[in-house]
Scaffold this motif. Sequence first.
Motif, PDB file in Angstrom:
ATOM      1  N   GLY A   3       0.819  -1.281   0.118  1.00  0.00           N
ATOM      2  CA  GLY A   3       0.006  -0.112   0.119  1.00  0.00           C
ATOM      3  C   GLY A   3       0.791   1.288   0.089  1.00  0.00           C
ATOM      4  N   ASP A   4       1.940   1.273   0.819  1.00  0.00           N
ATOM      5  CA  ASP A   4       2.758   2.263   0.807  1.00  0.00           C
ATOM      6  C   ASP A   4       3.493   2.697  -0.470  1.00  0.00           C
ATOM      7  N   LEU A   5       4.000   1.533  -1.011  1.00  0.00           N
ATOM      8  CA  LEU A   5       4.530   1.766  -2.389  1.00  0.00           C
ATOM      9  C   LEU A   5       3.772   2.257  -3.312  1.00  0.00           C
ATOM     10  N   GLU A   6       2.465   1.897  -3.584  1.00  0.00           N
ATOM     11  CA  GLU A   6       1.577   2.523  -4.400  1.00  0.00           C
ATOM     12  C   GLU A   6       1.442   4.201  -4.096  1.00  0.00           C
ATOM     13  N   VAL A   7       1.374   4.533  -2.745  1.00  0.00           N
ATOM     14  CA  VAL A   7       1.388   5.767  -2.559  1.00  0.00           C
ATOM     15  C   VAL A   7       2.744   6.589  -2.992  1.00  0.00           C
ATOM     16  N   PHE A   8       3.945   5.995  -2.782  1.00  0.00           N
ATOM     17  CA  PHE A   8       5.152   6.318  -3.048  1.00  0.00           C
ATOM     18  C   PHE A   8       5.196   6.507  -4.356  1.00  0.00           C
ATOM     19  N   ARG A   9       4.736   5.476  -5.315  1.00  0.00           N
ATOM     20  CA  ARG A   9       4.998   5.656  -6.738  1.00  0.00           C
ATOM     21  C   ARG A   9       3.836   6.728  -7.116  1.00  0.00           C
ATOM     22  N   ASN A  10       2.851   6.805  -6.437  1.00  0.00           N
ATOM     23  CA  ASN A  10       1.807   8.267  -7.114  1.00  0.00           C
ATOM     24  C   ASN A  10       2.440   9.253  -6.871  1.00  0.00           C
TER      25      ASN A  10
ATOM     26  N   LEU B 212       5.694   9.900  -7.201  1.00  0.00           N
ATOM     27  CA  LEU B 212       6.492  10.290  -8.092  1.00  0.00           C
ATOM     28  C   LEU B 212       6.122  10.308  -9.495  1.00  0.00           C
ATOM     29  N   HIS B 213       4.767   9.975  -9.678  1.00  0.00           N
ATOM     30  CA  HIS B 213       4.069  10.210 -11.139  1.00  0.00           C
ATOM     31  C   HIS B 213       2.809  10.807 -10.631  1.00  0.00           C
TER      32      HIS B 213
ATOM     33  N   LYS C 126       5.075  -1.571 -17.796  1.00  0.00           N
ATOM     34  CA  LYS C 126       5.377  -2.089 -16.450  1.00  0.00           C
ATOM     35  C   LYS C 126       4.724  -1.065 -15.477  1.00  0.00           C
ATOM     36  N   SER C 127       5.446   0.167 -15.830  1.00  0.00           N
ATOM     37  CA  SER C 127       5.020   1.366 -14.872  1.00  0.00           C
ATOM     38  C   SER C 127       3.646   1.789 -15.239  1.00  0.00           C
ATOM     39  N   GLY C 128       3.015   1.507 -16.247  1.00  0.00           N
ATOM     40  CA  GLY C 128       1.707   2.106 -16.811  1.00  0.00           C
ATOM     41  C   GLY C 128       0.615   1.212 -15.940  1.00  0.00           C
ATOM     42  N   THR C 129       0.903  -0.170 -15.855  1.00  0.00           N
ATOM     43  CA  THR C 129       0.283  -0.856 -15.225  1.00  0.00           C
ATOM     44  C   THR C 129      -0.003  -0.596 -13.591  1.00  0.00           C
ATOM     45  N   LEU C 130       1.230  -0.486 -13.170  1.00  0.00           N
ATOM     46  CA  LEU C 130       1.196  -0.287 -11.686  1.00  0.00           C
ATOM     47  C   LEU C 130       0.488   1.237 -11.336  1.00  0.00           C
ATOM     48  N   GLN C 131       0.583   2.062 -12.241  1.00  0.00           N
ATOM     49  CA  GLN C 131      -0.136   3.338 -12.215  1.00  0.00           C
ATOM     50  C   GLN C 131      -1.380   3.193 -11.976  1.00  0.00           C
ATOM     51  N   SER C 132      -2.104   2.246 -13.014  1.00  0.00           N
ATOM     52  CA  SER C 132      -3.531   2.174 -13.128  1.00  0.00           C
ATOM     53  C   SER C 132      -4.209   1.974 -11.861  1.00  0.00           C
ATOM     54  N   GLY C 133      -3.590   1.077 -10.907  1.00  0.00           N
ATOM     55  CA  GLY C 133      -4.202   0.676  -9.882  1.00  0.00           C
ATOM     56  C   GLY C 133      -4.339   1.788  -8.674  1.00  0.00           C
ATOM     57  N   THR C 134      -4.102   2.937  -8.924  1.00  0.00           N
ATOM     58  CA  THR C 134      -4.195   4.041  -8.067  1.00  0.00           C
ATOM     59  C   THR C 134      -5.543   4.878  -7.961  1.00  0.00           C
ATOM     60  N   SER C 135      -6.375   4.695  -7.075  1.00  0.00           N
ATOM     61  CA  SER C 135      -7.502   5.399  -7.076  1.00  0.00           C
ATOM     62  C   SER C 135      -7.389   6.854  -6.844  1.00  0.00           C
ATOM     63  N   SER C 136      -8.279   7.776  -7.029  1.00  0.00           N
ATOM     64  CA  SER C 136      -8.174   9.252  -6.781  1.00  0.00           C
ATOM     65  C   SER C 136      -8.019   9.578  -5.272  1.00  0.00           C
ATOM     66  N   ARG C 137      -8.703   8.763  -4.517  1.00  0.00           N
ATOM     67  CA  ARG C 137      -8.804   8.791  -3.009  1.00  0.00           C
ATOM     68  C   ARG C 137      -7.165   8.751  -2.615  1.00  0.00           C
ATOM     69  N   GLN C 138      -6.748   7.767  -2.938  1.00  0.00           N
ATOM     70  CA  GLN C 138      -5.241   7.457  -2.628  1.00  0.00           C
ATOM     71  C   GLN C 138      -4.551   8.796  -2.953  1.00  0.00           C
TER      72      GLN C 138
ATOM     73  N   VAL D  20       8.126  18.221 -14.612  1.00  0.00           N
ATOM     74  CA  VAL D  20       7.502  16.915 -13.633  1.00  0.00           C
ATOM     75  C   VAL D  20       8.875  16.309 -13.176  1.00  0.00           C
ATOM     76  N   ARG D  21       9.766  16.002 -14.126  1.00  0.00           N
ATOM     77  CA  ARG D  21      10.731  15.049 -13.993  1.00  0.00           C
ATOM     78  C   ARG D  21      11.871  15.966 -12.910  1.00  0.00           C
ATOM     79  N   ASP D  22      11.756  17.246 -13.010  1.00  0.00           N
ATOM     80  CA  ASP D  22      12.987  18.113 -12.253  1.00  0.00           C
ATOM     81  C   ASP D  22      12.041  17.833 -10.557  1.00  0.00           C
ATOM     82  N   THR D  23      10.941  17.799 -10.592  1.00  0.00           N
ATOM     83  CA  THR D  23      10.015  17.777  -9.365  1.00  0.00           C
ATOM     84  C   THR D  23      10.372  16.464  -8.768  1.00  0.00           C
ATOM     85  N   GLN D  24      10.172  15.481  -9.896  1.00  0.00           N
ATOM     86  CA  GLN D  24      10.396  14.010  -9.229  1.00  0.00           C
ATOM     87  C   GLN D  24      12.067  13.969  -8.878  1.00  0.00           C
TER      88      GLN D  24
END
Lengths: 295, 295
Positions: free
Chosen positions: A217-224, A226-227, A255-267, B9-13
């Motif tokens: 869960g935290d890793l998802e938050v972390f990824r969001n 960054l993106h 790979k990154s796109g798939t991980l990205q799609s799992g994120t809800s707007s609440r998160q 965006v990438r600079d922020t990242q």
Amino acid sequence: MSRTPDARVRDTQTKQIQENITNVEKHFGELCQLFAAYVRKTARLRDKADLLVKEVRLYADTETPNLKIGLKNFADQLAKVQDYRQAEVERLEVKVIEPLKAYGNIVKTKREDLKLTQSARNREAKQMQQLERMRQRNPSDRQIISQAESELQRATMDATRTTRQLEETIDDFEMQKICDIKKIFGEYVTVEMAFHAKALEIYTTAYQHIQNVDEEGDLEVFRNSLHPPDYQSRLEIVRANSKLSLNRTGTSMSKSGTLQSGTSSRQRKRDEAEDDEEEEDEDDDDLEEVTDDEH
Amino acid sequence: MSRTPDARVRDTQTKQIQENITNVEKHFGELCQLFAAYVRKTARLRDKADLLVKEVRLYADTETPNLKIGLKNFADQLAKVQDYRQAEVERLEVKVIEPLKAYGNIVKTKREDLKLTQSARNREAKQMQQLERMRQRNPSDRQIISQAESELQRATMDATRTTRQLEETIDDFEMQKICDIKKIFGEYVTVEMAFHAKALEIYTTAYQHIQNVDEEGDLEVFRNSLHPPDYQSRLEIVRANSKLSLNRTGTSMSKSGTLQSGTSSRQRKRDEAEDDEEEEDEDDDDLEEVTDDEH
């Protein structure tokens, strides 16, 4: 002359009582100082653990939500252990160090009792010498010798009486000493056991708080974090315009796109709130309450 | 111009990743130092407790048999707790401090990964400026502009690729970090719990050793050491010769006489052996074995 062996026995006895008192004075003093040093080091350990608690809380404030909550709960438990360590310190002072310290005065009164007995015995010895002198100087003067004899007898009885009193006092002292040692050492063990039992209980909870941290869960938050939400789609447009894009970076993209799609707007919103907090770096009470509700 | 928002965006990242690395470096460093301080104080506490064990043993050697045995057994248990405290110290060093220390190097490699990405991005930015310059200077030279465009595209793809790699590295790093925190804090709690559980168990035994001390038995031994076997009877003879004796000291006499009568000759012998040991003040191994047999 029949009294001399008894006097010798009593001298040995007095010496023994004196040694006994000195021994108690010495060892109770040593024990008192060493228990005090032990308690001081325990207090220093508590101080260091308090700093650790503070640092874990500071660190928690910079972390992703699940780890943050886990660390804060862990810090709370660690702080609780220190509260019990503080109780341990205070109880050891009252129940171990103070009673040991009190022996300083107890020993002093026993020494005074011993002194009283010794002066009675000195009077007896002096009287004995006087009787000997009378017998040598006036061997035929029955009256003087008889008077000296009865004075010696009084002095002997007096010495015997104070010796008896001393024996009773020393008897009580010895009994009291053994009982006090049992009590003080028993209290030491009881205080230590209460602390260890509490620590064991609290650390069990602390362990659960740490192990329950959901790293996925935290890793998802972390990824969001960054993106940003619109970054991915805009990147796709750039890529579509480029002739080289698909061949070179297709794999890591999907790979990154798939991980990205799992994120809800609440998160995402939660994540943004998180960022604000990190910048302010404050210990937010409201957030703590949310934390408690969630766990 | 379409790429500029992505670059921003990438600079922020990048800034965020940099802050993340710096944050881990800072807090893991702090945690490492504070856990190390905690462990050092634990070792100091063990040292003080070791001195206490030594003193309890010295004191035990000066005491009557039951208290002596009780104190020696108590000291043995207290020493055992310190052995487990030593194990606690060693395990915390290996399982908590070393892994935290290792983050110094881990953070260093992440910084290098970040540097590689930043230089790729700098190249892209430079290429972008060059394209802008070409467009302004030679707006109609399609070939030069096209060449600059494809060079920029390559630089962009390169920057994107290393950015992706960095993202993956940072992703792994983040995951590893959370897992390591869970592991390290979990180990800390486990090591502490193992110590507290052992201490609780050992103190339970220590408590029994102290509470089992038979003070009545010791008091008898003590009384016998003050009243040598033939003292009492000889005193009676002296008293019989005295006209004053019975009235003055009858009460305390009979009391002391009764207590005296309860003593067996076995106990007296044991007591005399005790006295010899006290004078030698040595840590007698043979006696220790007797102690173990009796309990």
